[in-house]
Scaffold this motif. Sequence first.
Motif, PDB file in Angstrom:
ATOM      1  N   TYR A 108      21.834  28.021  29.916  1.00 11.39           N
ATOM      2  CA  TYR A 108      21.339  29.391  30.000  1.00 11.39           C
ATOM      3  C   TYR A 108      21.029  29.928  28.606  1.00 11.39           C
ATOM      4  N   GLN A 109      20.255  31.005  28.572  1.00  5.90           N
ATOM      5  CA  GLN A 109      19.779  31.572  27.312  1.00  5.90           C
ATOM      6  C   GLN A 109      20.914  31.878  26.341  1.00  5.90           C
ATOM      7  N   GLU A 110      21.996  32.468  26.848  1.00 10.84           N
ATOM      8  CA  GLU A 110      23.097  32.828  25.954  1.00 10.84           C
ATOM      9  C   GLU A 110      23.752  31.590  25.341  1.00 10.84           C
ATOM     10  N   GLU A 111      23.794  30.490  26.082  1.00  5.30           N
ATOM     11  CA  GLU A 111      24.344  29.239  25.553  1.00  5.30           C
ATOM     12  C   GLU A 111      23.449  28.678  24.455  1.00  5.30           C
ATOM     13  N   ILE A 112      22.143  28.745  24.667  1.00  2.24           N
ATOM     14  CA  ILE A 112      21.201  28.220  23.679  1.00  2.24           C
ATOM     15  C   ILE A 112      21.297  29.021  22.380  1.00  2.24           C
ATOM     16  N   LEU A 113      21.312  30.349  22.516  1.00  3.07           N
ATOM     17  CA  LEU A 113      21.378  31.198  21.333  1.00  3.07           C
ATOM     18  C   LEU A 113      22.675  30.988  20.560  1.00  3.07           C
ATOM     19  N   GLN A 114      23.774  30.806  21.297  1.00  4.86           N
ATOM     20  CA  GLN A 114      25.054  30.555  20.641  1.00  4.86           C
ATOM     21  C   GLN A 114      25.041  29.221  19.907  1.00  4.86           C
ATOM     22  N   PHE A 115      24.399  28.217  20.516  1.00  5.06           N
ATOM     23  CA  PHE A 115      24.327  26.887  19.908  1.00  5.06           C
ATOM     24  C   PHE A 115      23.491  26.920  18.631  1.00  5.06           C
TER      25      PHE A 115
END
Length: 305
Positions: free
Chosen positions: A296-303
Amino acid sequence: MSRIMVIGSLNMDIVSRVENYPLPGETIKGIKTDVNPGGKGANQAVAIARAGGNVSMVGAIGTDVFGDQLLEALQQENIETNNIIRKEGTSGLAVITVDSKGSNSIILLEGANGLLSMDDLTDILPEAIKDPANIFLLQNEVPWETTKNIIESLSASNASIYLNPAPAQHIPTEIISKLTGIFLNEIEATIITGLSVIDQESASAAAEKLIAYGVTEVIITLGEKGSLYRDFREHVYFTPGRKVNAMDTTAAGDTFIGAYLASKQQGYSIEASLEYATAAAALTVSREGAQKSIPYQEEILQFLT
């Protein structure tokens, strides 16, 4: 907001894990079996939605119980499904066996996917091209004649058309010239250009050849090595892969494509979109499964931080 319309396949993946493949005539005991939604079209639609994009799915499902499950899975991701057509018979199936070494064998049964025709899209495409900001994404898991006719129809309206020619097959240069963009891995780039694509240098040569055919932008993914981008303005970007503990490469390419288009839709630059897509694909290979592994978007941004 503009919409990314994915026109492609929906499959139910039946994945059985075994210690060793059976010999002809042998019956063996499996370790476990998972049943999960898949298909390149549906995977890419899910990747777009989870990466923050606005997406609708066009395709065909059967009248079996798998059709209901495939439809419900997309709706749970807030993907618009009004243009998914019911065909009498079975939905697309992928029967996959994975042994203890991680190698797999796949039997693909196209089912309803093989029945999608241009007649099914008579009312859908004219409505979709009314918004010039809409983007169209296709693959090679529905009949090629349908895909070719869709590209020709959309091209006449100057629509933005992206193609992921997977499974790999030869694509006529006159069709490539009608595309806005084309996504390929090393095998697909090799088959379509006739050049052996194994690294950044050979990918650059293949991309240059495709640009000469008339496509606006080319992205060639090179697995863990990264990706090569080239456009008609001679902008070239190489984005290195991100190091992760790889567990399963299933849907990595679909995730990259979906995340790239979703980020472009949200106004990212080309370089930022490539970084975003690379991070999304890296997260996918660090997990098992197809759609369930897509971040999900929040996971990508955190990564990325």
